[in-house]
Design a protein around this motif. Structure first.
Motif, short mmCIF file in Angstrom:
data_model
loop_
_atom_site.label_atom_id
_atom_site.label_comp_id
_atom_site.label_asym_id
_atom_site.label_seq_id
_atom_site.Cartn_x
_atom_site.Cartn_y
_atom_site.Cartn_z
N GLY A 143 0.90 -1.21 -0.06
CA GLY A 143 0.00 -0.04 -0.15
C GLY A 143 0.83 1.36 -0.08
N CYS B 291 -5.65 -3.01 -2.86
CA CYS B 291 -5.17 -4.09 -1.68
C CYS B 291 -6.29 -4.99 -1.15
CB CYS B 291 -4.57 -3.04 -0.63
SG CYS B 291 -3.35 -2.12 -1.00
N ASN B 292 -7.49 -4.41 -1.16
CA ASN B 292 -8.57 -5.20 -0.42
C ASN B 292 -8.89 -6.45 -1.45
OD1 ASN B 292 -9.01 -3.44 1.62
ND2 ASN B 292 -10.49 -2.32 0.43
N GLU C 44 -5.95 1.56 -2.42
CA GLU C 44 -6.68 0.76 -1.28
C GLU C 44 -7.78 -0.20 -1.78
OE1 GLU C 44 -9.51 1.92 2.84
OE2 GLU C 44 -9.08 3.40 1.27
N HIS C 45 -8.41 0.30 -2.76
CA HIS C 45 -9.17 -0.71 -3.41
C HIS C 45 -8.57 -1.89 -4.03
CE1 HIS C 45 -12.46 -2.34 -5.88
NE2 HIS C 45 -11.76 -2.53 -7.05
N ALA D 166 2.11 0.52 3.99
CA ALA D 166 1.45 1.79 4.13
C ALA D 166 1.38 2.02 5.59
CB ALA D 166 -0.16 1.86 3.63
N ASP D 167 1.29 1.08 6.71
CA ASP D 167 1.42 1.43 8.05
C ASP D 167 2.58 1.87 8.41
OD1 ASP D 167 -1.16 0.29 7.83
OD2 ASP D 167 -0.51 -1.95 8.76
N TYR E 286 2.47 3.45 -4.05
CA TYR E 286 2.71 4.93 -4.37
C TYR E 286 3.92 5.33 -5.61
CZ TYR E 286 -1.00 6.34 -1.22
OH TYR E 286 -2.15 6.90 -0.53
N PRO F 241 -4.64 7.26 -3.93
CA PRO F 241 -4.77 6.43 -2.63
C PRO F 241 -6.01 5.75 -2.78
CG PRO F 241 -4.41 9.00 -2.34
CD PRO F 241 -4.61 8.81 -3.57
N GLU F 242 -7.22 6.10 -3.35
CA GLU F 242 -8.37 5.10 -3.24
C GLU F 242 -8.21 4.11 -3.95
OE1 GLU F 242 -9.15 9.42 -2.18
OE2 GLU F 242 -8.49 8.57 -4.04
N ASN G 57 0.21 -4.44 5.71
CA ASN G 57 0.32 -3.55 4.58
C ASN G 57 1.49 -2.38 5.10
OD1 ASN G 57 -0.19 -1.15 2.87
ND2 ASN G 57 -2.53 -1.66 2.75
#
Length: 407
Positions: free
Chosen positions: A71, A98-99, A95-96, A122-123, A75, A91-92, A120
């Motif tokens: 995540g 990743c799910n 995230e989609h 991104a954390d 980028y 970002p949207e 992830n």
């Protein structure tokens, strides 16, 4: 035979940092290992397939997998194996994607309590302070050494952006964080990731004075040296809405004779003893091997019921009973001109050819048929009436086909 020896015999191991260390770790079930997946699309594809199978094999041998969703690295984009820069995602979208990955991975990996982790990056990456990152990680990387990495060499000719240049540092930092936070002692990845993975082991050694290991997986290449998992219409996806179970089955059913046994060894979970016997097969028996390969992999990705349906549809290619499971192209009223549509347009719309010039060539060479009847006229048209209901089966060559209907 331990799991390491099995991976060797299956031809899955490309490069390792320390063979004895890795052999001991995975054979004893003591490896906590990770593989990273950058969310560049809303579905995993055949390129990810071997990594997922490897995670499944190692987990079944008692090791603990960590599926790292990129995540954060998403980028930036991995420059490995590319001649151009990846397009930037919002970002949207990241995230989609990743799910979507999480849902698909669960078919291969048991994420129940203590069995595996999904993390992830991104954390930790998105909250990093730039100056602190430079001070904490920057001193441990030599620019001279980084520029010798194969992933950067390929991009230097057209221009390597500073954005992409940071990718190796970010991936290395991932391994460092996973080592510190989760006791991750081993990283796996495709053979084109070797430089990035060594960066991670080196960062852990320099910052913590401890050893971590890395192993690359053999890339899935055909007998011509090209990456597998591509068709004329694009990638072969694991999402059934992007590549139907039937199309997935047909992709593996149509692999070259020279590739089928290698794919069975590397991708299926058939016992090695059974595979060794199959390696003596020649001629017509190779078609049987292709059917076994297609069925086993479709079962793994889409379940046994879908695999059986795909197998039955392939065997009864032109029967009405197979129509529902056959890949379908729906034409709309906009595709018709004066209530008709020509064969070249249909071929392109179906994805069986990439262009009208290729469609024309296919017809002229006698490689196109409709409901089993060869099409010899490049100006042949079909009316809306012929496309209604079940439509017809369009076939190019011996193995590529679509059911064509009017929406």
């Amino acid at each position: 035979m331990g799991i390491y020896e099995e991976l060797q015999e299956r031809g899955l191991i490309a490069q390792v940092t320390d063979e004895e260390e890795i052999r001991e770790l995975v054979n004893a079930g003591k490896a906590t290992f990770y593989i990273g997946f950058d969310p560049t699309a809303d579905s995993l594809h055949v390129g990810h397939f071997m990594a997922l199978c490897l995670m499944k094999r190692l987990q079944e041998a008692g090791n603990k997998p960590i599926a790292l969703i990129g995540g954060g690295t998403g980028y930036i984009g991995d420059p490995s194996g590319r001649t151009d820069m990846r397009s930037m995602m919002t970002p949207e979208i990241i995230e989609h994607n990743c799910n979507c990955f999480k849902e698909q991975m669960s078919k291969f990996i048991d994420f129940s309590e203590g069995k595996a982790l999904m993390v992830n990056n991104a954390d930790w990456l998105l909250d990093l302070n730039y100056v602190e990152m430079l001070r904490e990680v920057g001193p441990h990387f030599s620019v001279n050494r980084m520029l010798t990495a194969e992933c950067y060499k390929q991009r230097m000719e057209k221009g390597l952006s500073f954005l992409e240049f940071n990718y190796m540092i970010m991936q290395s930092y991932d391994f460092y964080r996973l080592f510190c936070d989760y006791g991750c002692n081993l990283q796996f990845g495709g053979d084109d990731q070797w430089s990035n993975m060594l960066g991670g082991t080196e960062l852990i050694r320099r910052k913590l004075g401890k050893n971590a290991a890395a192993m690359t997986i053999t890339l899935l290449l055909n007998s011509e040296g090209k990456k597998m998992g591509k068709t004329q219409s694009g990638a072969v996806w694991l999402d059934p809405n992007k590549t139907s179970p039937f199309e997935f089955y047909q992709y593996w059913r149509n692999v070259a004779d020279a590739d089928v046994l290698k794919c069975i060894r590397m991708l299926t979970f058939l016992p090695l003893e059974e595979i060794r016997q199959m390696e003596t097969w020649e001629g017509a028996r190779l078609n049987e091997a292709k059917e076994i390969l297609a069925f086993e992999l479709t079962k793994l990705v889409h379940g046994e019921e879908e695999a059986k349906k795909a197998q039955e549809a392939a065997k009864a290619l032109f029967s009405q009973g197979a129509a529902a499971d056959m890949p379908k192209t729906e034409l709309t009223a906009e595709d018709l001109s004066e209530g008709k549509v020509d064969i070249l347009t249909i071929l392109v719309k179906s994805g069986l050819v990439p262009s009208k010039s290729e469609a024309r060539r296919a017809v002229q060479q006698g490689g196109v048929s409709v409901d089993g009847e060869k099409v010899e006229d490049i100006y042949r048209t079909f009316s809306a009436e012929e496309l209604k209901g079940e439509g017809f089966v369009l076939k190019r060559g011996k193995k590529n086909f679509r059911r064509i209907v009017l929406a």
